[in-house]
Design a protein around this motif. Structure first.
Motif, short mmCIF file in Angstrom:
data_model
loop_
_atom_site.label_atom_id
_atom_site.label_comp_id
_atom_site.label_asym_id
_atom_site.label_seq_id
_atom_site.Cartn_x
_atom_site.Cartn_y
_atom_site.Cartn_z
N ARG A 9 -36.13 -104.11 49.30
CA ARG A 9 -36.07 -103.21 48.14
C ARG A 9 -35.61 -103.94 46.87
O ARG A 9 -35.74 -103.41 45.78
N LEU A 10 -35.06 -105.14 47.03
CA LEU A 10 -34.61 -105.89 45.87
C LEU A 10 -35.78 -106.53 45.14
O LEU A 10 -36.75 -106.94 45.75
N PRO A 11 -35.70 -106.63 43.83
CA PRO A 11 -36.79 -107.21 43.05
C PRO A 11 -36.88 -108.72 43.22
O PRO A 11 -35.95 -109.38 43.68
N GLY A 12 -38.01 -109.26 42.81
CA GLY A 12 -38.19 -110.71 42.83
C GLY A 12 -38.33 -111.27 44.23
O GLY A 12 -38.75 -110.59 45.15
N GLY A 13 -37.93 -112.51 44.39
CA GLY A 13 -38.08 -113.18 45.66
C GLY A 13 -36.87 -113.09 46.57
O GLY A 13 -36.78 -113.81 47.55
N LEU A 14 -35.93 -112.22 46.26
CA LEU A 14 -34.71 -112.14 47.07
C LEU A 14 -34.95 -111.60 48.47
O LEU A 14 -34.15 -111.82 49.36
N ALA A 15 -36.04 -110.90 48.70
CA ALA A 15 -36.29 -110.31 50.01
C ALA A 15 -36.47 -111.36 51.10
O ALA A 15 -36.29 -111.08 52.27
N LYS A 16 -36.81 -112.60 50.73
CA LYS A 16 -37.01 -113.63 51.75
C LYS A 16 -35.69 -114.19 52.27
O LYS A 16 -35.66 -114.95 53.23
N TYR A 17 -34.59 -113.81 51.66
CA TYR A 17 -33.27 -114.26 52.10
C TYR A 17 -32.63 -113.19 52.98
O TYR A 17 -32.94 -112.02 52.89
N GLY A 18 -31.71 -113.60 53.83
CA GLY A 18 -31.05 -112.65 54.72
C GLY A 18 -29.81 -112.03 54.13
O GLY A 18 -29.49 -110.88 54.37
N SER A 19 -29.09 -112.81 53.31
CA SER A 19 -27.84 -112.34 52.72
C SER A 19 -27.67 -112.98 51.35
O SER A 19 -28.34 -113.94 51.00
N VAL A 20 -26.74 -112.43 50.59
CA VAL A 20 -26.41 -112.97 49.28
C VAL A 20 -24.90 -112.99 49.14
O VAL A 20 -24.22 -112.03 49.53
N ILE A 21 -24.37 -114.08 48.62
CA ILE A 21 -22.95 -114.15 48.28
C ILE A 21 -22.82 -113.56 46.89
O ILE A 21 -23.51 -113.98 45.96
N ILE A 22 -21.95 -112.57 46.72
CA ILE A 22 -21.72 -111.92 45.43
C ILE A 22 -20.35 -112.36 44.93
O ILE A 22 -19.34 -112.15 45.61
N ILE A 23 -20.32 -112.95 43.73
CA ILE A 23 -19.07 -113.39 43.12
C ILE A 23 -18.86 -112.60 41.83
O ILE A 23 -19.70 -112.61 40.94
N ASP A 24 -17.74 -111.90 41.75
CA ASP A 24 -17.38 -111.12 40.56
C ASP A 24 -16.70 -112.06 39.57
O ASP A 24 -15.65 -112.61 39.85
N VAL A 25 -17.32 -112.23 38.41
CA VAL A 25 -16.76 -113.12 37.39
C VAL A 25 -16.37 -112.36 36.13
O VAL A 25 -16.46 -112.86 35.02
N GLY A 26 -15.92 -111.15 36.31
CA GLY A 26 -15.44 -110.37 35.17
C GLY A 26 -16.46 -109.35 34.72
O GLY A 26 -16.59 -108.29 35.30
N GLU A 27 -17.23 -109.69 33.68
CA GLU A 27 -18.18 -108.74 33.11
C GLU A 27 -19.51 -108.68 33.86
O GLU A 27 -20.33 -107.81 33.58
#
Length: 48
Positions: A9-27
């Motif tokens: 359901r994610l846009p772009g080519g992200l669907a080919k990956y299994g997971s994503v590391i999310i880093i909160d950098v403030g804004e």
């Protein structure tokens, strides 16, 4: 930092990956995709 599973359901080519590391950098967030099979994705990076 969090690791989340993703699906097609994610846009772009992200669907080919299994997971994503999310880093909160403030804004905003930084997303670093993790391949479904990391070992095979990194073969050949370091040459002898």
């Amino acid at each position: 930092m969090s690791v989340v599973k993703i699906d097609n359901r994610l846009p772009g080519g992200l669907a080919k990956y299994g997971s994503v590391i999310i880093i909160d950098v403030g804004e905003y967030f930084i997303g670093i995709p993790i391949p479904k099979v990391p070992l095979t994705s990194t073969l050949g990076i370091i040459k002898k």
